[in-house]
Design an enzyme around this catalytic site. Structure first.
Site, mmCIF file in Angstrom:
data_model
loop_
_atom_site.group_PDB
_atom_site.id
_atom_site.type_symbol
_atom_site.label_atom_id
_atom_site.label_comp_id
_atom_site.label_asym_id
_atom_site.label_seq_id
_atom_site.Cartn_x
_atom_site.Cartn_y
_atom_site.Cartn_z
ATOM 1 N N GLN A 74 -15.404 -10.081 -88.188
ATOM 2 C CA GLN A 74 -15.517 -11.039 -87.090
ATOM 3 C C GLN A 74 -16.759 -11.884 -87.314
ATOM 4 O OE1 GLN A 74 -16.856 -10.160 -82.944
ATOM 5 N NE2 GLN A 74 -14.716 -10.535 -82.411
ATOM 6 N N ARG A 85 -10.347 -14.815 -81.449
ATOM 7 C CA ARG A 85 -10.513 -14.090 -80.187
ATOM 8 C C ARG A 85 -10.882 -15.056 -79.069
ATOM 9 N NH1 ARG A 85 -13.862 -8.973 -77.864
ATOM 10 N NH2 ARG A 85 -12.048 -7.626 -77.688
ATOM 11 N N TYR A 121 -19.893 -16.673 -76.423
ATOM 12 C CA TYR A 121 -20.595 -17.112 -77.625
ATOM 13 C C TYR A 121 -20.267 -18.574 -77.927
ATOM 14 C CZ TYR A 121 -21.974 -12.250 -78.265
ATOM 15 O OH TYR A 121 -22.518 -11.005 -78.088
#
Length: 373
Positions: A103, A227, A175
């Site tokens: 990731q 995601r 994020y």
């Protein structure tokens, strides 16, 4: 193993051609345990080795694509001298059987001068996150945004060269990618912000950069995931309608899956409490059965996992429960699911093979990780 759990262990083949042995993923969870320079520690490798056997795939904790995108203890995919370190992590996971997915992320406005060595955090706009004491980020220039897009492509190349089986773009959990998509954090009026379409420009540019890296450097099929956090409760914030527009665009880009980050797999809308249909189900129905969604969030028992799949969700990720119970897969396969641990006791610590920094993280979040004396 009880026949009702057979569906969890059916193989699955992604659009890229990568086949996984079963429908179970390890969800990405930070260990807070990398070296300060982002290199993988032995403790981290031991942590993964202890709990990943028997899974279909493992999504690692997040690795920053630029050094100003880190938090304390995060992995780094920000330079070529991190490739060998990342390769050790990939091999650790793969040696236990699962596919290894790195990731990649940038912390954005969730960073701090303390962890960034005095550097001010950056974001789409100079808007702090809405909690007390949050630092005001510096708005990225157009040139810096384009450099960041390239950095995600370079990090993807490094994941390929390190031997990973795939990457997951971290566009969730507040994020940087989410910060560009959110009307709360993105108040720009240029190519990268304003309308919904412009707020999608950064996520889609990052997807394109990663896709080009895969096409250029991958010598075998390579998993490409993304995601998302489907909604924001803040105002203005991401709505489910915004997300449905985004996932439709993402589907067009040829991704292998979308991983929907929720606190609980049954979670309905956080913005409209009258809308109780699980948001993961709404997204799966929107994109169609031919495009896989990963469901995640408080999946503790194999019954939870089966019930998630019963919503039409083909893939299931287990997160905190694999921290609590490293032998989850083995106990289900042996028909011993009643012995699955659901709480952490201090005397389990050695058996759980948790790095010291992760143990401290767990102790500070008793609501997330139930610890009993």
């Amino acid at each position: 193993m009880k026949p009702k759990y057979d569906s969890l262990f059916e193989p699955f083949t992604f659009a890229s051609g990568v086949k996984i042995d079963n429908r179970l993923f390890m969800a990405p969870m930070t260990t807070n345990s990398s070296f300060e320079n982002g290199m993988v520690t032995t403790d981290e490798k031991d942590y993964y080795k202890r709990r990943v056997a028997g899974l279909g795939a493992v999504v690692t904790s997040c690795a920053q694509v630029m050094e100003n995108g880190r938090f304390a203890g995060s992995l780094s995919a920000a330079s070529d001298d991190r490739i060998d370190s990342l390769a050790g992590l990939a091999k650790t996971i793969q040696n236990e059987g699962p596919k290894a997915i790195l990731q990649i992320f940038h912390v954005g406005r969730l960073g701090s001068k303390r962890t960034l060595r005095g550097e001010q955090p950056v974001s789409a706009s100079a808007v702090p996150i809405d909690f007390e004491g949050a630092e005001v980020p510096r708005a990225l220039t157009d040139k810096e945004v384009r450099e960041l897009v390239d950095a995600f492509g370079q990090a993807t190349r490094r994941a390929i060269q390190a031997g990973f089986d795939g990457i997951e773009l971290h566009g969730a959990n507040n994020y940087l990618i989410q910060q560009f998509f959110s009307p709360h954090s993105n108040q720009r009026e240029d190519h990268w912000g304003g309308s919904l379409e412009k707020r999608m420009n950064f996520p889609l540019a990052v997807v394109q950069a990663a896709k080009e890296a895969i096409q250029t450097y991958a010598e075998k099929p390579f998993i490409f995931g993304y995601r998302i956090s489907p909604e924001e409760i803040k105002e203005p914030g991401i709505t489910i309608e915004d997300t449905l527009h985004l996932v439709a665009k993402l589907k067009e880009q040829g991704l292998d899956y979308i991983h929907v980050s929720t606190n609980k797999w049954t979670q309905g809308s956080v913005r409209d409490l009258y809308e109780t249909t699980p948001v993961v189900q709404r997204i799966q129905e929107h994109v169609g059965k031919d495009f896989p969604i990963i469901g995640v969030g408080s999946i503790i028992t194999p019954d939870d996992a089966v019930e998630t799949m019963a919503l039409g969700i083909p893939l299931v990720a287990i997160g905190r429960e694999l921290v609590v119970e490293p032998d989850w897969i083995q106990k289900v396969k042996l028909g011993n699911e009643t012995a699955i641990r659901k709480k952490i006791k201090p005397e389990y610590r050695e058996d759980l093979t948790l790095p010291d920094a992760m143990w401290e993280y767990i102790e500070s979040r008793p609501g997330w990780f139930p610890i009993v004396d």
